[in-house]
Scaffold this active site. Sequence first.
Site, mmCIF file in Angstrom:
data_model
loop_
_atom_site.group_PDB
_atom_site.id
_atom_site.type_symbol
_atom_site.label_atom_id
_atom_site.label_comp_id
_atom_site.label_asym_id
_atom_site.label_seq_id
_atom_site.Cartn_x
_atom_site.Cartn_y
_atom_site.Cartn_z
ATOM 1 N N LYS A 120 30.299 25.259 52.254
ATOM 2 C CA LYS A 120 30.779 23.891 52.465
ATOM 3 C C LYS A 120 29.624 22.990 52.885
ATOM 4 C CE LYS A 120 33.483 22.990 56.018
ATOM 5 N NZ LYS A 120 33.125 21.965 56.996
ATOM 6 N N ASP A 138 36.370 20.449 52.550
ATOM 7 C CA ASP A 138 36.703 20.343 53.971
ATOM 8 C C ASP A 138 38.216 20.269 54.138
ATOM 9 O OD1 ASP A 138 37.430 17.768 53.248
ATOM 10 O OD2 ASP A 138 36.023 16.770 54.571
#
Length: 195
Positions: A120, A138
């Site tokens: 991420k 996210d």
Amino acid sequence: MNDENVRSLVSRKVEEFRAMGRSSREVLFKELVFCILAANTSAEMSLRMQESIGDGFLYMSRDDLRRSLKENRYRFYNVRSDFIVRSRSIIDDLPWIVSSSDHAGSRDYLVDNVYGIGYKEASHFMRNVGISDFAILDKHIMRWMSQYYPVKKNTSRKNYLYNEGIFKEISAGFGIEPGVLDLFIWYKETGTIIK
């Protein structure tokens, strides 16, 4: 904000990201630090730390950085100050990472060589330097995806890449790069675009 205004906002942000990708290695490192700091906290908080500490990320001792993060009310001041100091060894590599045509390889290199960076965060950095091959999966993007698609929790590399595969199919269906589509969704979910 109407659709045309949102498109204009996203276009400006994408151009800012591309310009960031042409920056010095020091500026690129501070952007990487932004992504390290944004993990499990807010982009607003990370931006506040970036603005407050600035070049200090490049040279402050672990203790001074820890103290500065704590004084600025950053939650994870112990572990993130350690991650940042230990990750300085990658500064010289950042220009070639950003300029490489092997975007997936560059992201993997970040994951394998930068403390505090997972898929991420590495995707976040890549997008913030103008490489839009990856979305930042996210909580906002995952919440949106889970309304329409069978996603898995991002608890492992395998699950993250599975969810990313779904997102890439969605973005291909819209004819837009994943890192750009994620800006539109982020705006829809939060009402703002930070970085």
